[in-house]
Design a protein around this motif. Structure first.
Motif, short mmCIF file in Angstrom:
data_model
loop_
_atom_site.label_atom_id
_atom_site.label_comp_id
_atom_site.label_asym_id
_atom_site.label_seq_id
_atom_site.Cartn_x
_atom_site.Cartn_y
_atom_site.Cartn_z
N LEU A 231 -35.78 26.66 -17.03
CA LEU A 231 -34.44 26.26 -16.63
C LEU A 231 -33.67 27.35 -15.87
O LEU A 231 -32.55 27.11 -15.43
N ASN A 232 -34.26 28.50 -15.71
CA ASN A 232 -33.60 29.57 -14.97
C ASN A 232 -33.46 29.20 -13.49
O ASN A 232 -34.17 28.33 -12.99
N THR A 233 -32.59 29.90 -12.81
CA THR A 233 -32.43 29.71 -11.37
C THR A 233 -33.66 30.27 -10.66
O THR A 233 -34.16 31.34 -11.02
N HIS A 234 -34.14 29.54 -9.67
CA HIS A 234 -35.34 29.98 -8.97
C HIS A 234 -35.09 30.38 -7.53
O HIS A 234 -35.92 31.05 -6.93
N LEU A 235 -33.94 30.01 -6.99
CA LEU A 235 -33.61 30.37 -5.62
C LEU A 235 -32.10 30.53 -5.53
O LEU A 235 -31.36 29.64 -5.97
N ILE B 11 -39.70 24.01 -6.28
CA ILE B 11 -38.63 24.49 -7.15
C ILE B 11 -38.28 23.45 -8.21
O ILE B 11 -38.02 23.79 -9.37
N ASN B 12 -38.33 22.16 -7.85
CA ASN B 12 -38.08 21.10 -8.84
C ASN B 12 -39.14 21.13 -9.95
O ASN B 12 -38.82 20.94 -11.12
N GLU B 13 -40.39 21.37 -9.57
CA GLU B 13 -41.46 21.46 -10.58
C GLU B 13 -41.26 22.68 -11.47
O GLU B 13 -41.46 22.61 -12.68
N LEU B 14 -40.86 23.81 -10.87
CA LEU B 14 -40.58 25.01 -11.67
C LEU B 14 -39.45 24.76 -12.66
O LEU B 14 -39.51 25.21 -13.80
N ALA B 15 -38.44 24.04 -12.21
CA ALA B 15 -37.27 23.78 -13.05
C ALA B 15 -37.63 22.94 -14.28
O ALA B 15 -36.96 23.02 -15.30
N LYS B 16 -38.69 22.14 -14.20
CA LYS B 16 -39.13 21.35 -15.34
C LYS B 16 -39.66 22.23 -16.46
O LYS B 16 -39.55 21.89 -17.63
#
Length: 182
Positions: free
Chosen positions: A71-75, A63-68
Motif C-alpha cells: 500500500l505504500n506510494t510507488h511513484l 503500479i496498480n499491481e504493486l499497490a495490490k
C-alpha cells in the motif's frame, strides 16, 4: 536524503527509500551523449523521461499491481529545485528496463546491493582497510627512523667513537701518583 552511485554518478534516495528516476534518466542521458550507438536502441533520450514513463499504460498497470501487494506510494513527483520523480525499488527497476536492458542490469545490481546493505558493508570494509593502511604507514615510518638511528649507532661507527671518547675521559680522570703502580 541518502545517495547511491550508479555508473559512478549519484542517485538520490529519499527518506521513504524511493529512488530518483530523474537522476537515473540524467545518467542515461550522459551515457547516450557519450556516443554509445547501441544504447537506447536508437530512441531519443527525451522520449524516455520519467514523466513520459509515468504516462504509459504499462506503467500505470504495473503500479496498480504493486499497490495490490504493497500500500505504500510507488511513484511520486516532487516539484522544485531539488525535486524529481521518485519511484519505489520495483518502479526503478521497471524504469531502468524502459531505458535499456543493459542499463536495467546495472541498476538491478547497484540498487540490490544498496538496499540489502551490502554497499554499507563494502564501505565499512574499505574504511577498515584504509585505517589499517594508515597505521601501517605510520608505524613503518617510525620503525624506519629507528633503523636509521641504529645503523648510524652501530655500523656507522657512532658507538665505537663514543666508547673511545668515554675511555679517554676515564683515563683523564685516573689520578696518577708517582711511585705507585698503575
Amino acid at each position: 536524503m541518502k545517495e547511491l552511485k550508479l555508473f559512478d554518478q549519484p542517485v538520490r534516495v529519499n527518506d521513504e527509500g524511493m529512488i530518483c528516476l530523474t537522476d537515473m534518466w540524467q545518467i542515461a542521458k550522459l551515457r547516450a551523449e557519450s556516443g554509445d550507438d547501441k544504447f537506447l536502441g536508437g530512441r531519443d533520450i527525451n522520449s524516455i523521461r520519467p514523466s513520459q514513463f509515468a504516462r504509459l499504460d504499462s506503467t500505470k498497470l504495473f503500479i496498480n499491481e504493486l499497490a495490490k501487494c504493497d500500500l505504500n506510494t510507488h511513484l511520486k513527483t516532487v516539484r522544485g529545485k531539488h525535486g524529481g520523480t521518485f519511484g519505489s525499488r520495483y518502479v526503478a527497476y521497471e524504469f531502468a528496463g524502459h531505458i535499456d536492458p543493459a542499463f536495467k542490469v546495472g541498476v538491478y545490481t547497484v540498487v540490490d546491493k544498496f538496499l540489502s546493505g551490502e554497499m554499507v558493508t563494502m564501505a565499512s570494509y574499505m574504511a577498515e582497510a584504509n585505517m589499517a593502511d594508515h597505521i601501517y604507514h605510520e608505524e613503518a615510518s617510525v620503525v624506519s627512523d629507528a633503523a636509521r638511528t641504529m645503523h648510524y649507532w652501530g655500523v656507522g661507527g657512532r658507538k665505537r667513537h663514543l666508547t673511545v671518547k668515554r675511555q679517554e675521559a676515564y683515563e683523564k680522570l685516573q689520578v696518577k701518583i708517582p711511585g705507585l703502580p698503575q
